[in-house]
Design a protein around this motif. Structure first.
Motif, PDB file in Angstrom:
ATOM      1  N   UNK A  54       9.301 -26.955  25.293  1.00 53.43           N
ATOM      2  CA  UNK A  54       8.296 -26.491  24.438  1.00 53.43           C
ATOM      3  C   UNK A  54       7.407 -27.199  23.893  1.00 53.43           C
ATOM      4  N   UNK A  55       6.022 -27.052  23.895  1.00 54.18           N
ATOM      5  CA  UNK A  55       5.203 -27.818  23.214  1.00 54.18           C
ATOM      6  C   UNK A  55       4.686 -27.041  21.969  1.00 54.18           C
ATOM      7  N   UNK A  56       5.034 -27.617  20.724  1.00 53.08           N
ATOM      8  CA  UNK A  56       4.646 -26.943  19.409  1.00 53.08           C
ATOM      9  C   UNK A  56       3.319 -27.705  18.915  1.00 53.08           C
ATOM     10  N   UNK A  57       2.421 -26.755  18.433  1.00 46.65           N
ATOM     11  CA  UNK A  57       1.223 -27.660  17.838  1.00 46.65           C
ATOM     12  C   UNK A  57       1.555 -28.048  16.550  1.00 46.65           C
ATOM     13  N   UNK A  58       0.583 -28.728  15.626  1.00 43.09           N
ATOM     14  CA  UNK A  58       1.018 -29.260  14.416  1.00 43.09           C
ATOM     15  C   UNK A  58       1.498 -28.226  13.512  1.00 43.09           C
ATOM     16  N   UNK A  59       1.399 -27.119  13.669  1.00 39.76           N
ATOM     17  CA  UNK A  59       1.743 -25.981  12.771  1.00 39.76           C
ATOM     18  C   UNK A  59       3.042 -25.458  13.011  1.00 39.76           C
TER      19      UNK A  59
ATOM     20  N   UNK B  13      -3.080 -30.464  27.507  1.00 34.88           N
ATOM     21  CA  UNK B  13      -2.786 -29.558  26.071  1.00 34.88           C
ATOM     22  C   UNK B  13      -2.299 -30.423  25.121  1.00 34.88           C
ATOM     23  N   UNK B  14      -1.774 -31.355  25.054  1.00 34.16           N
ATOM     24  CA  UNK B  14      -1.410 -32.340  23.853  1.00 34.16           C
ATOM     25  C   UNK B  14      -2.590 -32.867  23.382  1.00 34.16           C
ATOM     26  N   UNK B  15      -3.408 -33.532  24.366  1.00 30.47           N
ATOM     27  CA  UNK B  15      -4.608 -34.040  23.783  1.00 30.47           C
ATOM     28  C   UNK B  15      -5.456 -33.000  22.945  1.00 30.47           C
ATOM     29  N   UNK B  16      -5.792 -31.731  23.693  1.00 32.97           N
ATOM     30  CA  UNK B  16      -6.323 -30.739  22.690  1.00 32.97           C
ATOM     31  C   UNK B  16      -5.600 -30.640  21.656  1.00 32.97           C
ATOM     32  N   UNK B  17      -4.433 -30.072  21.462  1.00 35.46           N
ATOM     33  CA  UNK B  17      -3.818 -29.928  20.233  1.00 35.46           C
ATOM     34  C   UNK B  17      -3.973 -31.230  19.295  1.00 35.46           C
ATOM     35  N   UNK B  18      -3.875 -32.347  19.684  1.00 37.19           N
ATOM     36  CA  UNK B  18      -4.034 -33.561  18.788  1.00 37.19           C
ATOM     37  C   UNK B  18      -5.401 -33.370  17.934  1.00 37.19           C
ATOM     38  N   UNK B  19      -6.239 -32.768  18.410  1.00 35.55           N
ATOM     39  CA  UNK B  19      -7.778 -32.732  17.958  1.00 35.55           C
ATOM     40  C   UNK B  19      -7.702 -31.676  16.814  1.00 35.55           C
TER      41      UNK B  19
END
Length: 184
Positions: free
Chosen positions: A141-146, A169-175
């Motif tokens: 699972x990929x979790x965002x910063x929240x 996805x990770x690049x977008x979520x990192x922003x």
């Protein structure tokens, strides 16, 4: 009568095939998690002996995080393991859930093959993976910063899968900005 007996297995196969194909989306991947875009379940697990703990998914890390379900008994987990080690070296936070085995077996496996996990916990009875809706190992699972689930991947992650599904996805979520701690 014999024709009817021969037709019955064919009909049963057709019914099973229809349900199996309906469970897949158009990409051929299993349907997304019912937890998509919801906070990850708050799960506390006992740590694996000699490895970082305690394990708790209830506290958002403030950074994009993977939650990976694995087992020392899982051949495909070993297949994706070098990729997870590489991503940890590149700075990605990965939480591991060792499923359906004694903690000592997980510890020995991680000592032998390397530890890609920031935290790793033992889920001997399968309660944690049930909270996530896991159907098998490996599952990631990929979790965002929240701490919100933004992607679910069933099966071993290959480099191709990483480039196609995870990296963008990770690049977008990192922003994206993390919500203030009080808002979480």
């Amino acid at each position: 009568m014999k024709k009817q007996i021969l037709i019955l297995p064919a009909i049963m196969f057709a019914v099973v095939a229809v349900f199996a194909f309906r469970a897949l989306d158009k990409s051929g991947q299993p349907a997304p998690s019912a937890l998509m875009n919801l906070p990850a379940p708050s799960i506390e697990l006992e740590p694996i002996p000699r490895f970082a703990g305690p394990f708790d998914t209830g506290v958002p890390m403030g950074e994009v995080t993977l939650v990976n379900v694995f087992g020392s008994w899982c051949v495909f987990c070993l297949y994706e393991h070098p990729l997870l080690l590489q991503k940890k070296e590149q700075g990605l936070t990965i939480l591991g859930i060792a499923w359906n085995e004694p903690p000592e077996a997980s510890a020995q496996w991680l000592e032998r093959h390397g530890n890609p996990y920031t935290m790793v916990g033992a889920d001997q009875r399968g309660f944690a993976i049930a909270e996530f809706g896991v159907t098998g190992a490996p599952e990631t699972f990929v979790l965002d910063k929240n701490g919100v689930i933004r992607f679910r991947y069933q099966g071993p992650i290959t480099e191709k899968d990483w480039r196609r599904d995870f990296a963008p996805l990770i690049a977008r979520l990192e922003k994206e900005e993390a919500a203030p701690a009080a808002a979480r």
